[in-house]
Design a protein around this motif. Structure first.
Motif, PDB file in Angstrom:
ATOM      1  N   TYR A   1     -13.192   1.240  -7.408  1.00 37.54           N
ATOM      2  CA  TYR A   1     -12.415   0.889  -8.499  1.00 37.54           C
ATOM      3  C   TYR A   1     -10.751   1.369  -8.268  1.00 37.54           C
ATOM      4  N   ALA A   2     -11.254   3.007  -7.551  1.00 40.17           N
ATOM      5  CA  ALA A   2      -9.887   2.950  -6.952  1.00 40.17           C
ATOM      6  C   ALA A   2      -8.765   2.373  -6.114  1.00 40.17           C
ATOM      7  N   CYS A   3      -9.412   1.537  -5.391  1.00 44.10           N
ATOM      8  CA  CYS A   3      -9.168   0.987  -4.826  1.00 44.10           C
ATOM      9  C   CYS A   3      -8.763  -0.870  -4.958  1.00 44.10           C
ATOM     10  N   LEU A   4      -9.096  -1.092  -5.890  1.00 47.03           N
ATOM     11  CA  LEU A   4      -9.274  -1.593  -6.892  1.00 47.03           C
ATOM     12  C   LEU A   4      -7.363  -1.735  -7.572  1.00 47.03           C
ATOM     13  N   PHE A   5      -7.280  -0.777  -8.269  1.00 45.07           N
ATOM     14  CA  PHE A   5      -6.367   0.130  -9.055  1.00 45.07           C
ATOM     15  C   PHE A   5      -5.337   0.138  -8.243  1.00 45.07           C
ATOM     16  N   SER A   6      -5.618   0.503  -6.717  1.00 45.20           N
ATOM     17  CA  SER A   6      -4.545   1.166  -6.304  1.00 45.20           C
ATOM     18  C   SER A   6      -3.525  -0.518  -6.135  1.00 45.20           C
ATOM     19  N   LEU A   7      -4.049  -1.659  -5.279  1.00 43.15           N
ATOM     20  CA  LEU A   7      -4.343  -2.906  -5.443  1.00 43.15           C
ATOM     21  C   LEU A   7      -2.864  -3.219  -7.012  1.00 43.15           C
ATOM     22  N   ILE A   8      -3.899  -3.165  -7.997  1.00 40.97           N
ATOM     23  CA  ILE A   8      -2.880  -3.392  -9.375  1.00 40.97           C
ATOM     24  C   ILE A   8      -1.556  -2.927  -8.822  1.00 40.97           C
ATOM     25  N   ALA A   9      -1.836  -1.383  -8.690  1.00 43.92           N
ATOM     26  CA  ALA A   9      -0.291  -0.518  -9.206  1.00 43.92           C
ATOM     27  C   ALA A   9       0.687  -1.230  -7.546  1.00 43.92           C
ATOM     28  N   VAL A  10       0.408  -1.781  -6.718  1.00 44.12           N
ATOM     29  CA  VAL A  10       1.468  -2.282  -6.020  1.00 44.12           C
ATOM     30  C   VAL A  10       1.744  -4.134  -6.629  1.00 44.12           C
ATOM     31  N   LEU A  11       0.937  -4.348  -7.041  1.00 47.06           N
ATOM     32  CA  LEU A  11       1.049  -5.472  -7.394  1.00 47.06           C
ATOM     33  C   LEU A  11       2.407  -5.915  -8.368  1.00 47.06           C
ATOM     34  N   PHE A  12       1.182  -4.562  -9.466  1.00 42.98           N
ATOM     35  CA  PHE A  12       2.996  -4.817 -10.446  1.00 42.98           C
ATOM     36  C   PHE A  12       4.495  -3.657 -10.539  1.00 42.98           C
ATOM     37  N   LYS A  13       3.748  -2.588  -9.677  1.00 46.20           N
ATOM     38  CA  LYS A  13       5.177  -1.838  -9.773  1.00 46.20           C
ATOM     39  C   LYS A  13       5.316  -1.001 -10.556  1.00 46.20           C
ATOM     40  N   ASN A  14       4.666  -0.923 -11.563  1.00 42.88           N
ATOM     41  CA  ASN A  14       5.427  -0.267 -12.884  1.00 42.88           C
ATOM     42  C   ASN A  14       4.125   0.228 -13.160  1.00 42.88           C
ATOM     43  N   VAL A  15       4.091   1.678 -13.630  1.00 34.88           N
ATOM     44  CA  VAL A  15       2.825   2.222 -14.154  1.00 34.88           C
ATOM     45  C   VAL A  15       2.418   2.240 -15.457  1.00 34.88           C
ATOM     46  N   ALA A  16       3.137   1.392 -15.938  1.00 40.07           N
ATOM     47  CA  ALA A  16       2.715   1.177 -17.539  1.00 40.07           C
ATOM     48  C   ALA A  16       1.426   0.002 -17.715  1.00 40.07           C
ATOM     49  N   PHE A  17       2.044  -1.598 -16.818  1.00 39.17           N
ATOM     50  CA  PHE A  17       1.481  -2.320 -16.956  1.00 39.17           C
ATOM     51  C   PHE A  17       0.260  -1.978 -16.056  1.00 39.17           C
ATOM     52  N   ALA A  18       0.865  -1.555 -14.880  1.00 32.62           N
ATOM     53  CA  ALA A  18      -0.904  -1.071 -13.965  1.00 32.62           C
ATOM     54  C   ALA A  18      -1.749  -0.213 -14.665  1.00 32.62           C
ATOM     55  N   VAL A  19      -1.820   0.636 -15.646  1.00 31.73           N
ATOM     56  CA  VAL A  19      -2.661   1.094 -16.020  1.00 31.73           C
ATOM     57  C   VAL A  19      -3.438   0.519 -16.995  1.00 31.73           C
ATOM     58  N   LEU A  20      -2.222  -0.246 -17.892  1.00 36.39           N
ATOM     59  CA  LEU A  20      -3.167  -1.139 -18.792  1.00 36.39           C
ATOM     60  C   LEU A  20      -3.854  -2.294 -18.291  1.00 36.39           C
ATOM     61  N   ALA A  21      -3.588  -2.729 -16.915  1.00 46.08           N
ATOM     62  CA  ALA A  21      -4.698  -3.615 -16.627  1.00 46.08           C
ATOM     63  C   ALA A  21      -5.332  -3.113 -16.062  1.00 46.08           C
ATOM     64  N   GLY A  22      -5.663  -1.560 -15.351  1.00 43.03           N
ATOM     65  CA  GLY A  22      -6.792  -1.055 -14.674  1.00 43.03           C
ATOM     66  C   GLY A  22      -8.022  -0.637 -15.434  1.00 43.03           C
TER      67      GLY A  22
END
Length: 345
Positions: A260-281
């Motif tokens: 999941y850490a790898c998946l959330f890292s991918l989400i962070a790179v895609l969104f480039k926004n902490v709030a959206f990445a945290v919510l999606a994760g």
């Protein structure tokens, strides 16, 4: 490459306040483990402890026969209650006889649920063949396994570690400069991912160690060498002990969290926004455990590994295959994150 890894690890520690995240996560986990929890059992805890102490040891036909005989006696005593009251009222039974009966009836009522449960348990164990069948007080271990489900504290800590690891460069504006540097693309991405992966793996193992440590402090590790099949009442685990079962589950869950850490890292790179990445994760993290495995069977965990976070692993789950699939998914998420990091402007 190794130097970049340690540099990224230091950045996690200093910039992302990794020690604070770990300390808070472990502290919350410890408090939750210390707080008293209520478990409903199909038996009286006190009577169960007494009965298992009396019958403790290898399950034999004699013990099974004794329990069945006692249950039949309990059923007779309870069934005769109305008749005994009527006979006593009619003067057919003396006060001493009625008092002796009510005493035995009260004991029967107190033991009924426990003896009935033990009879069902012995019947289930009779059908098992691949482990040494034992009778012992397994309440504490059963409660430990029941509580070892989805860990929301771990999910939040994971998001606090994985998402900022890539977002720092976006928020600081250094992202474009890094991409033009000699090691600013794939190697840096891999180092970041490795630092996050290792950190999350260690944290997950630590969280489970805290749970086991507090359990051992309160209950000791008595019966930890007993085959786990005695609690799960099923074949498929062989001679795996209670402690071995817990440790294997810890490894599986730790690998899933690292994936999941790898998946959330991918989400962070895609969104480039902490709030959206945290919510999606967070949504992605809690969704699989909420899915009932009954819809797809136990083998669904091979494809949606998160289901395994909601419970202990089952006998039908081949651990080497599950671990392989988790690692493969982690590699794929990491490769995707590295690719997007290297190309996204």
């Amino acid at each position: 490459m190794l130097r970049i890894f340690f540099t990224e690890l230091k950045k996690l520690i200093r910039i992302n306040r990794l020690p604070l995240v770990i300390l808070l996560a472990v502290a919350v986990r410890a408090v939750l483990c210390i707080l008293p929890s209520v478990h409903e059992h199909p038996y009286s805890d006190e009577v169960y402890k007494s009965c298992t102490a009396q019958l403790e040891g290898r399950l034999t036909a004699e013990k099974t026969e004794y329990l069945n005989s006692r249950l039949a006696e309990i059923d007779r005593l309870i069934a005769a209650y109305d008749e005994m009251q009527q006979r006593y009222t009619a003067g057919e039974v003396t006060l001493d006889e009625y008092s002796a009966y009510t005493e035995r009836h009260g004991k029967a009522k107190a033991e009924e649920s426990t003896v009935r449960y033990l009879c069902r348990k012995c019947k289930a164990l009779d059908g098992c063949t691949d482990f040494d069948k034992q009778i012992f007080c397994d309440t504490a271990w059963s409660d430990l396994f029941e509580d070892n489900g989805f860990d929301c504290v771990m999910l939040i800590a994971l998001l606090c570690i994985a998402v900022p690891a890539f977002d720092n460069e976006y928020s600081s504006g250094s992202f474009k400069q890094l991409l033009t540097s000699k090691r600013g693309k794939a190697q840096l991405a891999v180092s970041k991912l490795a630092a996050v992966w290792v950190t999350v793996l260690v944290l997950s193992c630590l969280m489970n160690a805290v749970r086991l440590g507090i359990f051992a402090y309160h209950n000791g590790l008595t019966y930890s060498d007993m085959p786990v099949g005695n609690i799960l009442l099923t074949d498929g685990f062989g001679d795996t002990s209670l402690i071995g079962y817990y440790l294997k589950d810890t490894i599986i869950k730790s690998l899933i969290w690292a994936m999941y850490a790898c998946l959330f890292s991918l989400i962070a790179v895609l969104f480039k926004n902490v709030a959206f990445a945290v919510l999606a994760g967070f949504i992605i993290g809690i969704t699989p455990p909420m899915i009932s495995s009954g819809a797809g069977g136990e083998n669904a965990v091979y494809f949606i590994s998160g289901l395994q976070l909601a419970k202990m692993y089952a006998a039908s789950v081949e651990l080497w295959l599950l671990a392989g699939i988790i690692l493969l998914k982690g590699v794929l998420f990491s490769a995707a994150a590295s690719k997007v990091w290297s190309k996204k402007a």
